[in-house]
Scaffold this motif. Structure first.
Motif, short mmCIF file in Angstrom:
data_model
loop_
_atom_site.label_atom_id
_atom_site.label_comp_id
_atom_site.label_asym_id
_atom_site.label_seq_id
_atom_site.Cartn_x
_atom_site.Cartn_y
_atom_site.Cartn_z
N ASN A 4 0.67 -1.26 0.06
CA ASN A 4 0.01 0.09 0.11
C ASN A 4 0.77 1.13 -0.07
O ASN A 4 0.43 2.39 0.39
N TYR A 5 2.13 1.18 -0.03
CA TYR A 5 3.29 2.31 -0.03
C TYR A 5 3.15 2.83 1.14
O TYR A 5 3.57 4.03 1.21
N ASP A 6 3.01 2.14 2.39
CA ASP A 6 3.04 2.64 3.82
C ASP A 6 4.66 2.33 4.37
O ASP A 6 5.12 1.30 3.67
N THR A 7 4.78 3.09 4.89
CA THR A 7 6.25 3.04 5.42
C THR A 7 6.21 1.71 6.53
O THR A 7 5.39 1.67 7.31
N VAL A 8 7.26 0.86 6.39
CA VAL A 8 7.36 -0.35 6.85
C VAL A 8 8.43 0.07 7.98
O VAL A 8 8.20 -0.45 9.30
N ALA A 9 9.47 0.43 7.67
CA ALA A 9 10.62 0.80 8.82
C ALA A 9 11.35 1.86 8.28
O ALA A 9 11.37 2.16 7.10
N ILE A 10 12.06 2.45 8.85
CA ILE A 10 12.88 3.75 8.88
C ILE A 10 14.34 3.26 9.28
O ILE A 10 14.53 2.88 10.41
N ILE A 11 15.33 3.22 8.34
CA ILE A 11 16.60 2.74 8.55
C ILE A 11 17.65 3.53 8.45
O ILE A 11 17.44 4.31 7.64
N ARG A 12 18.54 3.94 9.60
CA ARG A 12 19.72 4.90 9.37
C ARG A 12 20.55 4.41 9.88
O ARG A 12 20.69 3.87 10.92
N LYS A 13 21.97 5.03 9.47
CA LYS A 13 23.03 4.63 9.94
C LYS A 13 23.73 5.73 10.62
O LYS A 13 23.75 7.11 10.47
N GLU A 14 24.18 5.53 11.94
CA GLU A 14 24.67 6.43 12.99
C GLU A 14 26.13 6.81 12.55
O GLU A 14 27.04 5.65 12.26
N ILE A 15 26.48 7.89 12.25
CA ILE A 15 27.81 8.20 11.47
C ILE A 15 28.99 8.52 12.55
O ILE A 15 30.00 8.45 12.10
N PHE A 16 28.71 8.65 13.72
CA PHE A 16 29.59 9.18 14.89
C PHE A 16 29.84 7.85 15.72
O PHE A 16 30.00 7.90 16.81
N ASN A 17 30.09 6.64 15.03
CA ASN A 17 30.54 5.50 15.75
C ASN A 17 31.91 5.09 14.88
O ASN A 17 32.04 5.06 13.95
N LEU A 18 32.74 4.20 15.94
CA LEU A 18 33.75 3.48 15.41
C LEU A 18 33.52 2.39 14.40
O LEU A 18 34.29 2.15 13.51
N THR A 19 32.29 1.75 14.47
CA THR A 19 31.80 0.62 13.78
C THR A 19 30.48 1.02 13.04
O THR A 19 30.02 2.05 13.47
N ASP A 20 30.22 0.21 11.87
CA ASP A 20 28.71 0.58 11.44
C ASP A 20 27.66 0.24 12.60
O ASP A 20 27.48 -0.98 12.76
N THR A 21 27.03 1.17 12.64
CA THR A 21 25.74 1.32 13.59
C THR A 21 24.47 1.60 12.84
O THR A 21 24.42 2.90 12.49
N HIS A 22 23.53 0.70 12.84
CA HIS A 22 22.42 1.09 12.07
C HIS A 22 21.19 1.09 13.38
O HIS A 22 21.13 0.20 14.17
N VAL A 23 20.07 1.92 13.07
CA VAL A 23 18.92 2.28 13.83
C VAL A 23 17.96 1.66 12.91
O VAL A 23 17.83 2.36 11.89
N ILE A 24 17.18 0.79 13.44
CA ILE A 24 15.92 0.48 12.79
C ILE A 24 14.57 0.62 13.44
O ILE A 24 14.53 0.38 14.58
N ASP A 25 14.01 1.83 13.15
CA ASP A 25 12.59 1.88 13.55
C ASP A 25 11.57 1.34 12.78
O ASP A 25 11.24 1.44 11.56
#
Length: 55
Positions: A4-25
Motif C-alpha cells: 500500500n506504499y506505507d512505510t514499514v521501517a525507517i533505517i538510518r546509519k549512525e555516523i559518529f561511531n567507530l563501527t557501522d551502527t544502524h538504527v531500525i525504527d
C-alpha cells in the motif's frame, strides 16, 4: 514500503561511531525481522564488495 506504499521501517546509519551502527525504527513489530534481514543483506554486500577490491 509495503504493497500500500506505507512505510514499514525507517533505517538510518549512525555516523559518529567507530563501527557501522544502524538504527531500525519499525512501525509494526511483525515487520521487524524483514527490516533486520534487509539491513544485514546490505551490510553483507558491502563487506563482499570491500573484500573484492582488496585483492
Amino acid at each position: 514500503m509495503d504493497e500500500n506504499y506505507d512505510t514499514v521501517a525507517i533505517i538510518r546509519k549512525e555516523i559518529f561511531n567507530l563501527t557501522d551502527t544502524h538504527v531500525i525504527d519499525v512501525k509494526d513489530p511483525e515487520n521487524a525481522l524483514d527490516a533486520l534481514m534487509f539491513v544485514l543483506a546490505i551490510d553483507a554486500e558491502k563487506c563482499s564488495r570491500n573484500k573484492r577490491q582488496n585483492y
